[in-house]
Design a protein around this motif. Structure first.
Motif, PDB file in Angstrom:
ATOM      1  N   VAL A 225      61.339  52.357  25.355  1.00  0.00           N
ATOM      2  CA  VAL A 225      59.886  52.341  25.486  1.00  0.00           C
ATOM      3  C   VAL A 225      59.359  53.753  25.235  1.00  0.00           C
ATOM      4  O   VAL A 225      59.906  54.727  25.759  1.00  0.00           O
ATOM      5  CB  VAL A 225      59.446  51.868  26.882  1.00  0.00           C
ATOM      6  N   ARG A 226      58.322  53.855  24.415  1.00  0.00           N
ATOM      7  CA  ARG A 226      57.682  55.132  24.142  1.00  0.00           C
ATOM      8  C   ARG A 226      56.195  55.050  24.425  1.00  0.00           C
ATOM      9  O   ARG A 226      55.565  54.013  24.208  1.00  0.00           O
ATOM     10  CB  ARG A 226      57.881  55.558  22.680  1.00  0.00           C
ATOM     11  N   SER A 227      55.667  56.164  24.888  1.00  0.00           N
ATOM     12  CA  SER A 227      54.228  56.267  25.139  1.00  0.00           C
ATOM     13  C   SER A 227      53.730  57.578  24.544  1.00  0.00           C
ATOM     14  O   SER A 227      54.371  58.621  24.698  1.00  0.00           O
ATOM     15  CB  SER A 227      53.944  56.227  26.643  1.00  0.00           C
ATOM     16  N   ILE A 228      52.591  57.524  23.833  1.00  0.00           N
ATOM     17  CA  ILE A 228      51.967  58.714  23.253  1.00  0.00           C
ATOM     18  C   ILE A 228      50.521  58.745  23.731  1.00  0.00           C
ATOM     19  O   ILE A 228      49.703  57.907  23.327  1.00  0.00           O
ATOM     20  CB  ILE A 228      52.023  58.703  21.714  1.00  0.00           C
ATOM     21  N   THR A 229      50.203  59.694  24.594  1.00  0.00           N
ATOM     22  CA  THR A 229      48.867  59.838  25.156  1.00  0.00           C
ATOM     23  C   THR A 229      48.290  61.167  24.688  1.00  0.00           C
ATOM     24  O   THR A 229      48.983  62.190  24.724  1.00  0.00           O
ATOM     25  CB  THR A 229      48.917  59.816  26.696  1.00  0.00           C
TER      26      THR A 229
END
Length: 845
Positions: free
Chosen positions: A420-424
């Motif tokens: 899982v990846r998140s880019i904020t």
């Protein structure tokens, strides 16, 4: 079976490191391995982990390893290196085995004799500090499909520039691509404005990108973060690992406003080990630069990297007015901090903050009278060639831009198969524009005005969030995700005249520029835009044909909403609102086949769209609809002659519907209308990319693009006449050829030489009724004496001499006619930079 001398030597030396190999397997060590071929990654792992690693070369061939960085055990590091490779590892006494699961199991049954029987090494390579043979090409890792994979395994037309290549070619900012350094890509300062970039790829051009109510045609990404405005893109690029240029519509994985393609800039990450470099340089036009990069030692799981850059250069067109800025001056500075936190082996957070200031000045617009034009005043003259001094001195100030941004990238490996990846991210821009070339807009008259200032001020902030789920199973790879983007922006513009002729045109006086004037600003607008998307792409490898066939399908649902208003007109407060909404699906599919381990062919179809908006240069804030691009592409990725030659090619056919076209009011060039062209534009072409290792230390690179466009006929809303359409900033032929040589000199020092040549045929920068630029060729070079040992603890010194446009070639970056009733009937142009050169010194520590 006999052992090679190398294998015999390593098998014998295994006993010497047995005392280290066993404990290191279970003890935490500092690991810093970049994405690369698996074999070379295992070599580095053996050295950094102080371990003996055995593997068979044919097993790791063609496999790639992801980046592995941080403090961890060799066991954990190997888990991450071998993730998705289909291989396993196990320790047997003082040796670590890497192989397919079935062979690992077989050897486990015979474990007691494993380390003692040297013949087992006959079909196994021993990881050591030895790179691939110097006459073979290094593998290139890209993330064009949201996962790390080999360039040769990615069925997309991609040009990749590594950090060293960017430096060697003098590409320190996106604006440096104005020369056509990458075929199919053209990056032009919009009408000479230094920090507002007009980016064209494969014939897809954004029109006037300076309007906040309008989107780009090529998506620009920094570490996965979409940069929503054309303003602020002129800043210096920080310490990049690589730049990936994805040609053609990228609607599935990159989304809206990537109809022409995407530019993905990937920064170097913190390493957690103390290291750094400082570069200082000087050159002609009083060019000065200082750049510094520093990695701090890892502490409590945190690794920090600091980057700073300052570049300044005088303008190359002199402004005769004392104390005023010269044209085309450069003044950029900025800093970046990156913090990597790895609280667990399967979890990491990477936070980055960057801030920059660009106080460069606009380019100079030269003028030449058109046939039948009225005469110039006595102090004016035609400027048919690139000049060094402006016709008259006029007020000119820097176009001050301030950009800053925060981003947080999180990666969580749920298992060996799921991530899982998140880019904020949050970013904001404050960009002023100030242009004034002291030219004529209307014909000369005694006591008439001239020197029209174009002042604009843009403020924008944006928030974006992207979440991805990546999976990798036996015959299936997939990525699924969601994306949200919101921006608020305002702009205003003011166009006063700055000078007035005397009664006979032999002199002039300056006029005050009053920002408190009742007619300030001439126009103003605001916009709020929101975009929500769901996307997915999967690649299935059927268990037939030796698993050489790969089928990929993708789909993206996007919902766009915009609302805004024209708020000012000639100083008056007004309210002319507009709204735009769109919900759509954009599919893509690819079929690729590996004929051999070195030859891959593919067929790809993809669709993307650019959101509609409104034209703030329109007196009625006239809205326009979205445009759509669909492309068929066939291509081949090949590595030949024992990986000494890499030759990739692609051919494409693009259908461009509802193209957003700008029309200029013949009576007032600052008044534009944007309409959707009724017909379809067809663009077709071919692209070639070549890298060849001619000999150890000698590498040839090249690229070529052929682009042929048939634009739809457009109807001018000002004249109601049909006019021939034009595809802008797209030469039919463009090419680049480079040669790099490296040799050892003195005591372990290196001497490197880089030379590259760029060619472009002519192209339109305005409508079909506007002049084309001329064709041109230019030459760049850089030589470096490096790896010079310094006395203070192993630091190394390098000296470089560089030159750009060494033949002083001349061409027009932008050309536009000011012609029509009541206008000056001139052809204006902004020319390219003249020859520049300089020297640099760099210290690595």
């Amino acid at each position: 079976m006999f052992l090679s001398h190398k294998t015999n030597l390593m098998a014998a030396s295994a006993a010497l490191i047995c005392s280290v190999a066993g404990p290191a397997y279970a003890q935490a060590v500092q690991i810093d391995i970049a994405p690369q071929p698996l074999g070379s990654a295992l070599n580095q792992m053996a050295i950094q982990g102080r371990s003996q690693i055995l593997f068979r070369p044919e097993v790791v061939a063609g496999r790639t390893a992801p980046a592995v960085r941080g403090s961890m055990t060799v066991d954990a590091a190997l888990d991450r290196l071998l993730e998705h490779s289909g291989l396993q590892h196990r320790q047997d006494r003082n040796v670590i085995l890497v192989d397919k699961p079935t062979r690992i199991s077989m050897r486990a049954d015979a474990a007691p004799a494993m380390a003692a029987q040297a013949p087992l090494a006959s079909d196994i390579a021993v990881a050591e500090e030895a790179p691939a043979p110097s006459n073979q090409l290094d593998e290139i890792i890209v993330t064009a499909q949201k996962r790390e994979e080999s360039l040769q395994d990615t069925p997309i037309s991609i040009a990749v520039l590594g950090g060293d290549e960017l430096k060697a070619r003098g590409l320190t900012a996106l604006a440096d691509f104005a020369s056509g350094a990458v075929p199919s890509l053209r990056v032009i300062p919009q009408q000479g404005r230094p920090s507002t970039l007009n980016i064209t790829m494969r014939g897809i051009n954004p029109g006037d990108p300076s309007q906040v109510s309008r989107d780009q045609a090529v998506g620009v990404y920094l570490d996965g973060v979409y940069l929503g405005r054309a303003q602020g893109l002129g800043s210096e690029m920080y310490d990049l690992q690589r730049m990936e240029i994805l040609r053609g519509p990228q609607g599935t994985l990159f989304g809206r406003n990537a109809v022409g393609g995407a530019i993905s800039m990937v920064s170097k990450r913190p390493t957690g080990t103390f290291s750094g470099d400082i570069t200082a340089g000087v050159g002609n036009f009083d060019w000065r630069t200082v750049k510094a990069h520093l990695n701090l030692p890892e502490f409590a799981g945190f690794s920090i990297k600091l980057d700073g850059v300052w570049t300044k250069r005088d303008g190359w067109v002199e402004n005769p007015l004392a104390d005023a800025s010269d044209w085309a001056a450069v003044d950029r500075r900025g800093g970046r901090i990156s913090v990597l936190w790895e609280p667990a082996d399967n979890l990491e957070f990477l936070y980055s903050f960057d801030i920059s200031r660009d106080a460069s000045t606009a380019g100079y617009q030269q003028s030449v009278r058109l046939p039948g034009a009225p005469p110039f005043p006595a102090i004016f003259y035609d400027e048919p060639k690139r000049v060094k001094r402006g016709r008259v001195g006029v007020p000119l100030e820097p176009s001050l831009g301030k950009v800053q941004g925060h981003s947080l990238n999180a990666t969580w490996d749920l298992s060996d198969d799921l991530t899982v990846r998140s880019i904020t991210a949050y970013r904001k821009i404050e960009q002023a524009q100030y242009t004034n070339s002291g030219g004529l807009l209307t014909p000369y008259t005694p006591n008439g005005v001239f020197g029209r200032v174009s002042y604009a001020d843009v403020h924008q902030d944006q928030f974006s969030q992207e979440v991805q789920l990546l999976g990798n199973f036996d015959n299936l790879e997939f990525v699924a995700g969601a994306f949200y983007f919101e921006e608020d922006a305002t702009d205003l513009a003011f166009t006063p005249f700055s000078a007035m002729f005397n009664s006979d045109g032999t002199g002039y006086r300056l006029l005050p520029i009053d920002f408190n004037s009742p007619r300030f600003p001439d126009r103003g607008s605001d916009i709020n835009a929101r975009s929500t998307a769901l996307f997915g792409q999967a690649t299935y490898t059927p268990g037939i044909l030796d698993e050489r066939l790969h089928l990929t399908g993708g789909l993206r649902w996007t919902s766009d909403r915009k609302k805004g208003a024209l708020t000012r007109s000639r100083g008056a407060v007004i309210d002319i609102p507009f709204k735009f909404s769109s919900d759509r699906l954009d599919p893509a599919f690819t079929v690729d086949y590996n004929w051999t381990d070195d030859v891959n062919t593919y067929v790809r179809w993809g669709q993307a769209y650019r959101a509609g908006g409104a034209n703030s240069r329109s007196l009625t804030y006239r809205p326009f609809d979205d445009e759509e691009v669909s492309t068929w592409e066939i291509g081949a990725k090949t590595e030949l002659f024992d990986r000494r030659v890499r030759f990739n090619l692609a051919a494409f056919h693009t259908t461009y519907k509802n193209r957003q076209v700008d029309f200029v009011n013949p009576a007032s060039p600052s008044n534009l209308e944007t309409l959707n062209a009724p017909g379809s534009t067809t663009i077709k072409g071919m692209e070639f990319d070549l890298t060849a290792r001619l000999a150890p230390g000698l590498t040839l690179t090249g690229g070529y693009a052929f682009t042929d466009a048939e634009a739809a006929v457009d109807r001018n809303p000002f004249t109601d006449q049909l006019q021939e359409g034009a595809v802008l900033y797209t030469p039919k032929h463009s090419a680049v050829l480079g040669l790099d040589h490296e040799m050892s000199v003195l005591d372990d020092a290196t001497f490197t030489t880089h030379v590259d040549a760029v060619y472009s045929s002519s192209f339109f920068t305005g409508g079909a009724d506007q002049p084309k630029t001329g064709s041109y060729a230019m030459l760049n070079a850089r030589v470096t004496l490096g790896d010079l040992e310094m006395r203070d603890g192993g630091a190394k010194l390098a000296f470089s001499l560089w030159g750009k446009n060494l033949t002083n070639a001349r061409w027009k970056l932008f050309s536009f006619n000011i012609a029509g009733p009541g206008l000056a009937n001139l052809s204006t142009a902004v020319w390219n930079e003249p020859r520049t050169y300089g020297v640099e010194a760099k210290v690595n520590f």
